[in-house]
Design an enzyme around this catalytic site. Structure first.
Site, PDB file in Angstrom:
ATOM      1  N   ASP A   1     -15.211 -23.087 -41.450  1.00  0.00           N
ATOM      2  CA  ASP A   1     -14.536 -24.206 -42.121  1.00  0.00           C
ATOM      3  C   ASP A   1     -15.402 -24.943 -43.130  1.00  0.00           C
ATOM      4  OD1 ASP A   1     -12.244 -23.722 -40.614  1.00  0.00           O
ATOM      5  OD2 ASP A   1     -12.845 -25.122 -39.046  1.00  0.00           O
TER       6      ASP A   1
ATOM      7  N   ASP B   1     -15.716 -30.663 -39.732  1.00  0.00           N
ATOM      8  CA  ASP B   1     -14.310 -30.886 -39.420  1.00  0.00           C
ATOM      9  C   ASP B   1     -13.768 -32.162 -40.051  1.00  0.00           C
ATOM     10  OD1 ASP B   1     -11.858 -30.213 -38.275  1.00  0.00           O
ATOM     11  OD2 ASP B   1     -12.271 -31.299 -36.418  1.00  0.00           O
TER      12      ASP B   1
ATOM     13  N   ASP C   1      -7.200 -24.485 -27.202  1.00  0.00           N
ATOM     14  CA  ASP C   1      -7.262 -25.414 -28.328  1.00  0.00           C
ATOM     15  C   ASP C   1      -6.949 -26.839 -27.883  1.00  0.00           C
ATOM     16  OD1 ASP C   1      -7.640 -23.188 -30.053  1.00  0.00           O
ATOM     17  OD2 ASP C   1      -5.476 -22.875 -30.123  1.00  0.00           O
TER      18      ASP C   1
END
Length: 400
Positions: free
Chosen positions: A228, A190, A380
């Site tokens: 990701d 991230d 989230d």
């Protein structure tokens, strides 16, 4: 750093780059995965709670990383902005996919077998067990809790990893169903944002993957390898990116060598992120075009883009990627029933709905499965604490 240590580090990086180029190391913006995934979209541990907002399972602490060598450019970062992921910037949306050709329309979908596995330990099931009298119970139970979803391994806890993975894969095998597992421990995860953590370095990560692979068993299993990890790499220097891609290529080979029936998919971001050609070039470096390490790509993890948009995007990425025709794609449909918000909001946006039910039979050429990688109802960070199952959010998603 001593001269000898520097020489060893340089030699290791050079070897990684060579390995990435020649494929010699044989043996899953979408950063909204951040807050939800680190806490565990589904947990392989038993941590039952009786509150409306279930508390996420504990994960082991990860070391803090030094600042990354480059500032993200045209790729998601982590501020609460109007972007498709927890990002401060958003890359340009790629051009619309060209119409499907007659040949493509007539081409049958790749044959897949089996039914997906629902693991019995998850935050939504914890809530269901503890709230039998809640008026939202029936909707959440029937439309979310009864559906198969992925199991995340987001903590760096190598000593217990093999057993935890094996608990999931053996559970699927016992029912004759296909589990979906998500290794999520790449170093520098991230880009140092909300989901920072993972293994302390790539050597440790390689060893962690070895332990993960040891728990895969011998039955069918889908591996969504490191959400990701490919799409969000512009924050890395060129050297660090090459090192990461080499480790990802190795990971795919290790996983498939440990269990030849494992289907390993690599990170393609989503249709609102990188252009297909750019994403494919990175995927190729990460081993996604090689059948020895990859079965294809995944997209839309924890995001909201429509299934139709993702199908078109994934086919364009696969076309640009090259590799054998057997390579396919899996799509996260857990929250994309109404598509992405027009304003790009990523944090528990209102008006979203559940997408297509998870299945291994999509009827679409080169689309191997629709999966619920992100568990609907896990916040989230806006409608509940990041990573926690929040009944009100789940009910909104599941209501007609």
């Amino acid at each position: 750093m001593s001269g000898l240590r520097a020489q060893r580090l340089a030699a290791r990086r050079a070897e990684r780059r060579r390995a990435a180029r020649r494929g010699a190391m044989v043996v899953a913006a979408s950063v909204v995965v951040a807050a939800g995934a680190v806490a565990g979209v589904l947990s392989a541990v038993d941590d039952r709670r009786s509150s409306d907002e279930a508390r996420p399972p504990e994960v082991s602490a990860s070391p803090r990383f030094a600042p990354l060598p480059a500032v993200p450019s045209l790729s998601p970062s982590v501020s609460h902005s109007a972007s498709p992921t927890p990002s401060s910037t958003k890359s340009a949306v790629p051009a619309a996919s060209p119409p499907r050709t007659e040949t493509e329309k007539q081409k049958p979908a790749r044959a897949v077998t089996g039914r997906l596995y629902r693991h019995p330990d998850s935050q939504v099931l914890d809530w269901i067990r503890a709230h039998d009298g809640d008026p939202r119970h029936a909707v959440i139970a029937s439309r979310i809790a009864d559906r198969p979803a992925a199991v995340w391994f987001a903590d760096y806890a190598p000593d217990t990893l093999t057993a935890r993975v094996a608990a999931v894969t053996s559970g699927g095998a016992a029912q004759g169903r296909v589990p979906v597992v998500v290794p999520y421990a790449i170093p520098g995860r991230d880009c140092g944002g909300h989901s920072q953590g993972g293994a302390p370095d790539l050597d440790a990560y390689d060893a962690w993957i070895d332990r993960f692979a040891a728990g895969l068993g011998s039955g069918e299993v889908i591996v969504v390898l490191e959400p990701d990890s490919v799409a969000q790499t512009e924050c890395l220097s060129a050297g660090a990116r090459a090192d990461r891609f080499a480790s990802l290529a190795r990971a795919g080979r290790v996983l498939k060598a440990a269990n030849p029936r494992a289907r390993v998919y690599y990170d393609a971001g989503h249709s609102g992120w990188n252009a297909p050609g750019k994403q494919a070039a990175w995927l190729r470096q990460a081993g996604a075009a090689s059948p020895g390490s990859s079965d294809g790509i995944f997209s839309n993890v924890s995001n909201f883009h429509t299934t139709a948009d993702e199908v078109a995007y994934d086919r364009r990425v696969l076309d640009a990627l090259g590799g054998p025709a057997s390579l396919g794609a899996v799509i996260d449909t857990s929250r994309n029933g109404n598509g992405a918000p027009a304003d790009g909001e990523w944090c528990d946006p209102s008006g979203r709905k559940l997408g297509r039910t998870p299945t291994l039979g999509t009827g679409e050429a080169r689309i191997d499965a629709y999966l619920w990688v992100k568990l609907p109802g896990e916040s989230d960070g806006c409608k509940g604490r990041p990573g926690t199952f929040t009944a009100s959010y789940a009910y909104d998603l599941a209501s007609p």
